[in-house]
Design a protein around this motif. Structure first.
Motif, mmCIF file in Angstrom:
data_model
loop_
_atom_site.group_PDB
_atom_site.id
_atom_site.type_symbol
_atom_site.label_atom_id
_atom_site.label_comp_id
_atom_site.label_asym_id
_atom_site.label_seq_id
_atom_site.Cartn_x
_atom_site.Cartn_y
_atom_site.Cartn_z
ATOM 1 N N UNK A 75 12.329 6.823 8.059
ATOM 2 C CA UNK A 75 13.063 6.985 6.808
ATOM 3 C C UNK A 75 12.197 6.852 5.574
ATOM 4 N N UNK A 76 10.938 7.289 5.667
ATOM 5 C CA UNK A 76 10.015 7.166 4.540
ATOM 6 C C UNK A 76 10.369 8.173 3.453
ATOM 7 N N UNK A 77 10.418 7.704 2.220
ATOM 8 C CA UNK A 77 10.706 8.552 1.058
ATOM 9 C C UNK A 77 9.598 8.359 0.022
ATOM 10 N N UNK A 78 9.518 9.244 -0.992
ATOM 11 C CA UNK A 78 8.509 9.055 -2.045
ATOM 12 C C UNK A 78 8.618 7.666 -2.664
ATOM 13 N N UNK A 79 7.497 7.003 -2.805
ATOM 14 C CA UNK A 79 7.490 5.650 -3.354
ATOM 15 C C UNK A 79 7.497 4.558 -2.303
ATOM 16 N N UNK A 80 7.641 4.937 -1.026
ATOM 17 C CA UNK A 80 7.613 3.947 0.044
ATOM 18 C C UNK A 80 6.234 3.293 0.125
ATOM 19 N N UNK A 81 6.212 2.011 0.387
ATOM 20 C CA UNK A 81 4.955 1.290 0.589
ATOM 21 C C UNK A 81 4.995 0.556 1.927
ATOM 22 N N UNK A 82 3.800 0.178 2.401
ATOM 23 C CA UNK A 82 3.704 -0.603 3.625
ATOM 24 C C UNK A 82 2.888 -1.856 3.373
ATOM 25 N N UNK A 83 2.952 -2.763 4.329
ATOM 26 C CA UNK A 83 2.118 -3.947 4.280
ATOM 27 C C UNK A 83 1.395 -4.110 5.602
ATOM 28 N N UNK A 87 0.858 -1.182 0.000
ATOM 29 C CA UNK A 87 0.000 0.000 0.000
ATOM 30 C C UNK A 87 0.895 1.233 0.000
ATOM 31 N N UNK A 88 0.673 2.197 -0.904
ATOM 32 C CA UNK A 88 1.501 3.405 -0.932
ATOM 33 C C UNK A 88 1.304 4.256 0.318
ATOM 34 N N UNK A 89 2.345 5.003 0.657
ATOM 35 C CA UNK A 89 2.325 5.856 1.846
ATOM 36 C C UNK A 89 2.234 7.316 1.438
ATOM 37 N N UNK A 90 1.323 8.036 2.055
ATOM 38 C CA UNK A 90 1.231 9.480 1.894
ATOM 39 C C UNK A 90 1.636 10.162 3.190
ATOM 40 N N UNK A 91 2.431 11.216 3.079
ATOM 41 C CA UNK A 91 2.945 11.919 4.258
ATOM 42 C C UNK A 91 2.202 13.244 4.423
ATOM 43 N N UNK A 92 1.602 13.434 5.595
ATOM 44 C CA UNK A 92 0.815 14.642 5.858
ATOM 45 C C UNK A 92 1.581 15.597 6.759
ATOM 46 N N UNK A 93 1.705 16.841 6.302
ATOM 47 C CA UNK A 93 2.220 17.911 7.152
ATOM 48 C C UNK A 93 1.026 18.607 7.806
ATOM 49 N N UNK A 145 -4.314 4.451 0.127
ATOM 50 C CA UNK A 145 -3.112 5.113 0.630
ATOM 51 C C UNK A 145 -3.107 5.079 2.148
ATOM 52 N N UNK A 146 -1.922 4.849 2.713
ATOM 53 C CA UNK A 146 -1.701 4.926 4.156
ATOM 54 C C UNK A 146 -1.214 6.331 4.491
ATOM 55 N N UNK A 147 -1.841 6.975 5.473
ATOM 56 C CA UNK A 147 -1.476 8.334 5.847
ATOM 57 C C UNK A 147 -0.788 8.358 7.211
ATOM 58 N N UNK A 148 0.440 8.854 7.225
ATOM 59 C CA UNK A 148 1.169 9.127 8.460
ATOM 60 C C UNK A 148 1.649 10.573 8.388
#
Length: 211
Positions: free
Chosen positions: A200-208, A26-32, A188-191
């Motif tokens: 160390x999450x970067x663009x393109x990081x995914x989770x399971x 699952x792709x990760x989205x980073x929220x500011x 999308x997973x939101x953190x």
């Protein structure tokens, strides 16, 4: 022989792996930190009948980052140039980081979006005036957006709390991740940025999702 090949081709076409999702990442989205405004708050900050200016679309259908920014003012300090996300909502909501609570002097309420009862408020300052929030300041719980049919594929249900795993040199796991399985969702997973930096999450990081 020709009939056998026709039948075989038909079976293989029906079982084409491209038609069957089998990727459990699952792709990760980073929220500011950001703000969702009601129309009343928007007009108080920017003027009567003001309309938000779309800057770019976001991963969730119908949501977008706006050109407009405002200042957050708390009892102890301010944070400038906080981005507004559209469209307008029924209630104003400010999503901040844990570290922001110390600078602003407001208590962090860890909540899902929209769960605003009992949350603190602060003052929003825009180019046309200020808006006093009686409530609506939250630290967003980490969560995963998905469609109901995607939830079925992952073996989870709306509202379920799961653990997720991150790969990579600084990878690890996060507990207490809420599944939000609703129609018109983008997977999308939101953190937030603090959690992303720690892992160390970067663009393109995914989770399971851990089974």
């Amino acid at each position: 022989m020709e009939d056998y090949e026709v039948i075989l081709n038909a079976i293989m076409a029906h079982l084409n792996p491209e038609d069957v999702p089998n990727d459990d990442s699952i792709p990760v989205g980073i929220s500011n930190r950001h703000i969702h405004l009601s129309q009343a708050a928007l007009e108080k900050l920017f003027g009567n009948h003001y309309q938000l200016t779309k800057l770019k679309d976001l991963s969730q259908p119908g949501q977008y980052a706006c050109k407009e920014c405002v200042t957050l003012a708390g009892p102890k300090g301010v944070i400038e140039k906080v981005r507004i996300l559209g469209p307008v909502r029924a209630e104003t909501q400010v999503e901040i980081l844990q570290s922001d609570t110390f600078k602003l002097g407001v208590k962090g309420a860890l909540r899902l979006s929209g769960d605003l009862n009992g949350t603190p408020g602060l003052t929003l300052i825009g180019p046309n005036g200020a808006f006093e929030m009686a409530k609506g300041v939250i630290i967003a719980k980490r969560h995963i957006h998905m469609l109901p049919e995607e939830a079925e594929r992952f073996g989870v249900t709306d509202g379920q709390v799961v653990t997720i795993d991150f790969a990579g040199e600084r990878g690890g796991s996060l507990n207490n991740v809420v599944i939000r399985a609703t129609a018109n969702s983008g997977l999308e997973c939101h953190i937030d940025t603090e959690e992303a930096n720690a892992l160390g999450v970067t663009p393109g990081t995914t989770i399971k999702i851990r089974n």
